[in-house]
Design an enzyme around this catalytic site. Structure first.
Site, mmCIF file in Angstrom:
data_model
loop_
_atom_site.group_PDB
_atom_site.id
_atom_site.type_symbol
_atom_site.label_atom_id
_atom_site.label_comp_id
_atom_site.label_asym_id
_atom_site.label_seq_id
_atom_site.Cartn_x
_atom_site.Cartn_y
_atom_site.Cartn_z
ATOM 1 C CE1 TYR A 1 -3.794 -15.163 29.572
ATOM 2 C CE2 TYR A 1 -3.573 -14.107 27.425
ATOM 3 C CZ TYR A 1 -3.507 -15.239 28.220
ATOM 4 O OH TYR A 1 -3.128 -16.429 27.673
ATOM 5 C CG ASP B 1 -7.267 -17.403 30.582
ATOM 6 O OD1 ASP B 1 -7.309 -17.883 31.732
ATOM 7 O OD2 ASP B 1 -7.174 -18.112 29.574
ATOM 8 C CD GLU C 1 -0.805 -16.301 25.087
ATOM 9 O OE1 GLU C 1 -1.969 -15.946 25.321
ATOM 10 O OE2 GLU C 1 -0.379 -17.437 25.363
#
Length: 352
Positions: free
Chosen positions: A128, A146, A45
């Site tokens: 996020y 996102d 991520e």
DNA sequence: CATCCGTGGCA
DNA sequence: TTGCCAAGGAT
């Protein structure tokens, strides 16, 4: 008539169409109880922030090969991690990655917290990424927002307000759809939908699992959303770089300061980058101006670099920078703009 | 809250 | 060639 899109329909689609990625556990494996490794979820991520899957894949494989666990990464040398990250961009991510690995290792005994608030207090983890880790790794009903999710929500609910002001509204809408069941798969499903079907240009509405109930499609404006405020134009800056090689083959490079552009990365010494750069050579030598320039575009400006090259004697000492022995120098350790400089300048130093 | 921070692909 | 775009966070 005014149906709302159903999360279950998206999960059904995801079970059949989930893309294979090195950091992902397939829906089938998940049925037999497998959860993804939080370390790998976190690492992927961070790398995926503002970065495409295609660009991330090889970096993820390299990092997990070099550092299989968060504790391995925490023990790594800073320079090795920055070198491994070179070319991926947004180098503050790499510095925060190391900080985070060390906090998790020391304060959390190498175990990532599952709580979103605790995650978000860690370096490099924002709204996020905290939601992504909490949902994907720990299956908590947190909502990821996102660029993909913003686009999908703007279309499903036909939000005409432009980004970035619409961000808060789109977040609320996204939260309203997040299911309590399989929130981790759902999070990845919405992002996959945005990446493969609800794409920025020419969305494939005809095969979309959410085609029923999508207001923008009903209105025929899916491709026009989300609307965006105009961005400022990029100025063009200039600069000079000095590529020096010592007679024993070593290269003169410098470690950039941790903060700012290309922070913490290795690069060629040079001028500031501005409208009227002031240049002074890092060492006295017979400098030659290279015929070719290097052009590179960063997030917020274009750059044109003039290149000076020279062979220098072993006796000379540079005013700044450090010599890297030829055997330790890998151009791939440089950020892209400096790798471009090397590619253009290297022919000067060929007969080695 | 506006600005800063990379890169490569693609129309 | 140029501008837009992609799984954001820190300050």
């Amino acid at each position: 008539m005014c149906e709302t899109p159903q999360p279950e329909d998206l999960l059904t689609w995801y079970d059949r169409h989930a893309r294979i990625m090195p950091w992902r556990v397939s829906p089938e494996d998940r049925k037999s109880g497998h959860r993804p490794d939080p370390y790998r979820v976190w690492l992927s991520e961070i790398m995926l922030q503002q970065t495409t899957v295609a660009a991330v894949r090889s970096y993820f494989l390299k990092f997990t090969e070099l550092w299989p666990t968060v504790s391995d990464l925490a023990r790594a040398e800073d320079d090795d991690v920055m070198a491994a990250w070179a070319g991926l961009g947004y180098y503050a991510r790499a510095r925060n990655l190391l900080k985070c690995a060390r906090v998790v290792t020391e304060r959390y005994n190498g175990i990532f917290p599952s709580d979103r608030a605790a995650l978000q207090s860690l370096p490099g983890i924002g709204p996020y990424t905290s939601a992504a880790i909490a949902s994907i790794a720990f299956d908590q009903p947190e909502t990821v927002v996102d660029g993909n999710v913003e686009r999908v929500m703007a279309r499903v609910f036909a939000v005409e307000e432009p980004l970035p002001p619409a961000k808060a509204r789109l977040t609320t809408l996204a939260e309203s759809l997040t299911p309590k069941k399989r929130p981790g798969d759902y999070a990845q499903a919405v992002m996959d939908l945005g990446a493969t079907i609800c794409t920025p240009k020419r969305p494939a509405c005809g095969i979309c699992p959410w085609m029923t109930g999508c207001k923008a499609r009903d209105l025929g404006i899916a491709a026009d959303l989300p609307r965006k405020l105009a961005k400022a134009a990029k100025p063009t800056r200039k600069g000079v770089v000095y590529v020096a090689r010592r007679s024993d083959g070593a290269w003169l490079l410098e470690r950039r300061p941790d903060k700012g552009l290309l922070g913490g990365m290795l690069g060629w010494p040079g001028s500031d980058w501005s409208d009227a750069p002031t240049a002074s050579a890092p060492i006295s030598a017979d400098w030659t101006t290279l015929d070719a320039e290097v052009r590179h575009t960063f997030t917020h400006f274009h750059l044109i670099l003039t290149i000076q090259t020279a062979w220098v004697a072993v006796e000379e000492n540079p005013s700044n920078g450090q010599y890297i022995p030829h055997r330790d120098f890998r151009p791939t350790d440089l950020p892209t703009v400096f790798r471009k400089v090397f590619d253009v300048a290297s022919h000067v130093f060929l007969n080695d």
